[in-house]
Motif scaffolding. Sequence first.
Motif, PDB file in Angstrom:
ATOM      1  N   MET A   1       0.917  -1.168  -0.028  1.00 14.50           N
ATOM      2  CA  MET A   1       0.010   0.031  -0.011  1.00 14.50           C
ATOM      3  C   MET A   1       0.932   1.140   0.208  1.00 14.50           C
ATOM      4  SD  MET A   1      -2.974   1.196   2.738  1.00 14.50           S
ATOM      5  CE  MET A   1      -3.998  -0.024   2.477  1.00 14.50           C
ATOM      6  N   ARG A   2       0.424   2.082  -0.965  1.00 12.19           N
ATOM      7  CA  ARG A   2       1.409   3.549  -1.069  1.00 12.19           C
ATOM      8  C   ARG A   2       0.758   4.413  -0.084  1.00 12.19           C
ATOM      9  NH1 ARG A   2       2.764   7.210  -6.298  1.00 12.19           N
ATOM     10  NH2 ARG A   2       4.270   8.387  -5.287  1.00 12.19           N
ATOM     11  N   ILE A   3       1.377   5.139   0.859  1.00 15.15           N
ATOM     12  CA  ILE A   3       0.811   6.147   1.752  1.00 15.15           C
ATOM     13  C   ILE A   3       1.549   7.656   1.345  1.00 15.15           C
ATOM     14  CG2 ILE A   3       0.715   6.719   4.041  1.00 15.15           C
ATOM     15  CD1 ILE A   3       0.423   3.729   4.794  1.00 15.15           C
ATOM     16  N   LEU A   4       0.699   8.443   1.633  1.00 12.46           N
ATOM     17  CA  LEU A   4       1.175   9.739   1.548  1.00 12.46           C
ATOM     18  C   LEU A   4       1.198  10.410   3.017  1.00 12.46           C
ATOM     19  CD1 LEU A   4       2.494  12.260   0.085  1.00 12.46           C
ATOM     20  CD2 LEU A   4      -0.072  13.129  -0.093  1.00 12.46           C
ATOM     21  N   LEU A   5       2.437  10.603   3.598  1.00 13.54           N
ATOM     22  CA  LEU A   5       2.595  11.062   4.846  1.00 13.54           C
ATOM     23  C   LEU A   5       2.780  12.658   4.725  1.00 13.54           C
ATOM     24  CD1 LEU A   5       2.851  10.941   8.169  1.00 13.54           C
ATOM     25  CD2 LEU A   5       5.184  10.460   7.451  1.00 13.54           C
ATOM     26  N   VAL A   6       1.997  13.454   5.417  1.00  4.89           N
ATOM     27  CA  VAL A   6       2.441  15.065   5.171  1.00  4.89           C
ATOM     28  C   VAL A   6       2.426  15.400   6.926  1.00  4.89           C
ATOM     29  CG1 VAL A   6       1.314  17.045   4.526  1.00  4.89           C
ATOM     30  CG2 VAL A   6       0.541  14.996   3.343  1.00  4.89           C
ATOM     31  N   GLU A   7       3.758  15.775   7.210  1.00  2.03           N
ATOM     32  CA  GLU A   7       4.150  15.840   8.465  1.00  2.03           C
ATOM     33  C   GLU A   7       5.318  16.941   8.540  1.00  2.03           C
ATOM     34  OE1 GLU A   7       4.614  16.620  12.167  1.00  2.03           O
ATOM     35  OE2 GLU A   7       3.075  15.314  11.716  1.00  2.03           O
ATOM     36  N   ASP A   8       5.362  18.055   9.048  1.00  3.20           N
ATOM     37  CA  ASP A   8       6.323  18.976   8.942  1.00  3.20           C
ATOM     38  C   ASP A   8       7.512  18.607  10.162  1.00  3.20           C
ATOM     39  OD1 ASP A   8       4.409  19.885  10.968  1.00  3.20           O
ATOM     40  OD2 ASP A   8       5.975  21.835  11.027  1.00  3.20           O
ATOM     41  N   ASP A   9       7.216  17.868  11.111  1.00  2.00           N
ATOM     42  CA  ASP A   9       8.122  17.466  12.286  1.00  2.00           C
ATOM     43  C   ASP A   9       9.148  16.736  11.593  1.00  2.00           C
ATOM     44  OD1 ASP A   9       8.934  16.024  14.533  1.00  2.00           O
ATOM     45  OD2 ASP A   9       8.535  17.783  15.608  1.00  2.00           O
ATOM     46  N   VAL A  11      11.579  14.859  13.257  1.00  2.00           N
ATOM     47  CA  VAL A  11      11.745  13.843  14.134  1.00  2.00           C
ATOM     48  C   VAL A  11      10.610  12.793  13.980  1.00  2.00           C
ATOM     49  CG1 VAL A  11      12.206  12.779  16.370  1.00  2.00           C
ATOM     50  CG2 VAL A  11      13.505  14.710  15.576  1.00  2.00           C
ATOM     51  N   LEU A  12       9.395  13.389  13.973  1.00  2.00           N
ATOM     52  CA  LEU A  12       8.279  12.376  14.202  1.00  2.00           C
ATOM     53  C   LEU A  12       8.009  11.778  12.487  1.00  2.00           C
ATOM     54  CD1 LEU A  12       5.593  11.301  15.238  1.00  2.00           C
ATOM     55  CD2 LEU A  12       4.480  13.652  14.721  1.00  2.00           C
ATOM     56  N   GLY A  13       8.292  12.781  11.712  1.00  4.67           N
ATOM     57  CA  GLY A  13       8.036  12.213  10.158  1.00  4.67           C
ATOM     58  C   GLY A  13       9.280  10.928   9.840  1.00  4.67           C
ATOM     59  N   GLU A  14      10.473  11.153  10.494  1.00  3.97           N
ATOM     60  CA  GLU A  14      11.275  10.140  10.247  1.00  3.97           C
ATOM     61  C   GLU A  14      10.811   8.760  11.050  1.00  3.97           C
ATOM     62  OE1 GLU A  14      15.042  11.501  11.334  1.00  3.97           O
ATOM     63  OE2 GLU A  14      15.354  12.514   9.544  1.00  3.97           O
ATOM     64  N   GLY A  15      10.296   8.992  12.156  1.00  2.00           N
ATOM     65  CA  GLY A  15       9.954   7.732  13.047  1.00  2.00           C
ATOM     66  C   GLY A  15       8.793   7.021  12.299  1.00  2.00           C
ATOM     67  N   ALA A  19       8.842   3.294  10.600  1.00  7.37           N
ATOM     68  CA  ALA A  19       8.090   2.071  11.157  1.00  7.37           C
ATOM     69  C   ALA A  19       7.044   1.769   9.905  1.00  7.37           C
ATOM     70  CB  ALA A  19       7.212   2.795  12.366  1.00  7.37           C
ATOM     71  N   LEU A  20       6.734   2.739   9.304  1.00  9.79           N
ATOM     72  CA  LEU A  20       5.672   2.044   8.191  1.00  9.79           C
ATOM     73  C   LEU A  20       6.125   1.442   7.147  1.00  9.79           C
ATOM     74  CD1 LEU A  20       3.037   4.947   8.033  1.00  9.79           C
ATOM     75  CD2 LEU A  20       2.925   2.922   9.296  1.00  9.79           C
ATOM     76  N   ASP A  21       7.580   1.832   6.752  1.00 11.13           N
ATOM     77  CA  ASP A  21       8.257   1.061   5.763  1.00 11.13           C
ATOM     78  C   ASP A  21       8.549  -0.580   6.366  1.00 11.13           C
ATOM     79  OD1 ASP A  21       8.229   3.195   3.983  1.00 11.13           O
ATOM     80  OD2 ASP A  21      10.127   3.717   4.343  1.00 11.13           O
ATOM     81  N   ARG A  22       8.818  -0.644   7.716  1.00  7.63           N
ATOM     82  CA  ARG A  22       9.159  -1.774   7.922  1.00  7.63           C
ATOM     83  C   ARG A  22       7.936  -2.702   7.905  1.00  7.63           C
ATOM     84  NH1 ARG A  22      12.775   0.123  13.258  1.00  7.63           N
ATOM     85  NH2 ARG A  22      14.736   0.451  12.117  1.00  7.63           N
ATOM     86  N   GLU A  23       6.827  -2.113   7.938  1.00  9.62           N
ATOM     87  CA  GLU A  23       5.773  -3.013   7.941  1.00  9.62           C
ATOM     88  C   GLU A  23       5.265  -3.242   6.421  1.00  9.62           C
ATOM     89  OE1 GLU A  23       3.256  -3.725  10.720  1.00  9.62           O
ATOM     90  OE2 GLU A  23       5.187  -3.442  11.450  1.00  9.62           O
ATOM     91  N   THR A  27       5.774   4.471   1.962  1.00 15.12           N
ATOM     92  CA  THR A  27       5.638   5.960   2.539  1.00 15.12           C
ATOM     93  C   THR A  27       6.276   6.904   1.887  1.00 15.12           C
ATOM     94  OG1 THR A  27       5.567   4.542   4.619  1.00 15.12           O
ATOM     95  CG2 THR A  27       5.074   6.937   4.724  1.00 15.12           C
ATOM     96  N   ASP A  28       5.682   7.643   1.086  1.00 12.89           N
ATOM     97  CA  ASP A  28       6.141   9.004   0.505  1.00 12.89           C
ATOM     98  C   ASP A  28       5.780  10.219   1.546  1.00 12.89           C
ATOM     99  OD1 ASP A  28       7.111   7.879  -2.003  1.00 12.89           O
ATOM    100  OD2 ASP A  28       5.056   7.746  -2.261  1.00 12.89           O
ATOM    101  N   TRP A  29       6.918  10.871   2.139  1.00 11.08           N
ATOM    102  CA  TRP A  29       6.833  11.924   2.971  1.00 11.08           C
ATOM    103  C   TRP A  29       7.106  13.301   2.583  1.00 11.08           C
ATOM    104  CZ3 TRP A  29      11.326  12.564   6.904  1.00 11.08           C
ATOM    105  CH2 TRP A  29      10.990  13.447   7.872  1.00 11.08           C
TER     106      TRP A  29
END
Length: 221
Positions: A1-9, A11-15, A19-23, A27-29
Motif C-alpha cells: 500500500m502506498r501512503i502519503l505522509l504529510v508531517e512537518d516535524d 523527528v516524528l516524520g522520520e519515525g 516504522a511504516l516502511d518496516r511494515e 511511505t512518501d513523506w
Amino acid sequence: MRILLVEDDQVLGEGIKTALDREGYQTDWLKSGLQAKQALLTEEFELVILDLGLPDIDGIDILKGARKSGLDIPILILTARDSVEDKITGLDTGADDYLIKPFELSELKARLRALGRRSHGHVDPVFKHGNITYNPASLEVTLEGKLIDLSRRETTLLAEFLNNPNRVLSKAKLEDVVYGWDIEVESNSIEVHVHHLRKKLYTEIIKTVRGVGYKLESYEK
C-alpha cells in the motif's frame, strides 16, 4: 500500500516513515502543504496521513480540497488539536479517522490496517486468496498453511495484488507501490519480484497482461 505522509516535524516524520516502511508500506513523506496538494493531484496513493499544523497551509484546507476534487481515499488526521470541536471539524470535513499526538506507533499501524481493509471492502483482518493467506499485522504469508519466506518488497507487491484481485495493475503503478519516490528503480525490478513470487508460491499466481501489466489469478491446483 502506498501512503502519503504529510508531517512537518522532522523527528516524528522520520519515525513514522521508518516504522511504516518496516511494515511493508511504501511511505512518501512531504513536509509542506503545497507539496501535498500537488502530490494529491498528480500521484496515486491509497491512504493519506495528514498533519493539520503545517507551516504553509492548514491541513483542514488540504482535506477540503481533496474531498472537493473527488478524492475518496482514506485520510487519517494526525494532530495535537485535541478539542472535541477540532475532532468534529476534521471528521465532518471528510477525514476517516483522527489520531491525537502523542500516540503509540502500534495504534497508528492498527488504524491504518483498519482503514485499508475498509477501503478495499475487506472485513476479515487476514487476506485470503485460494490457499494463500496474508496477515498484515504480522506480515506473514502462508501457502496451504506453510509459512512462506518473502522479502519486504515481495510482501508489499503481493499485498497490492491481494488488495486488487480483479484489477490489471500497470508496471508503473506497481513501481510506485513498491518503491515510491526515494529509490531509482531498475527497468526490470517488478519483473524480478513477480518471478520470485511465482517461484515461492506457484507459477500461475500472477498473470502477465502483455502491454498492460499484471493481474492476480485464482488459485487452482
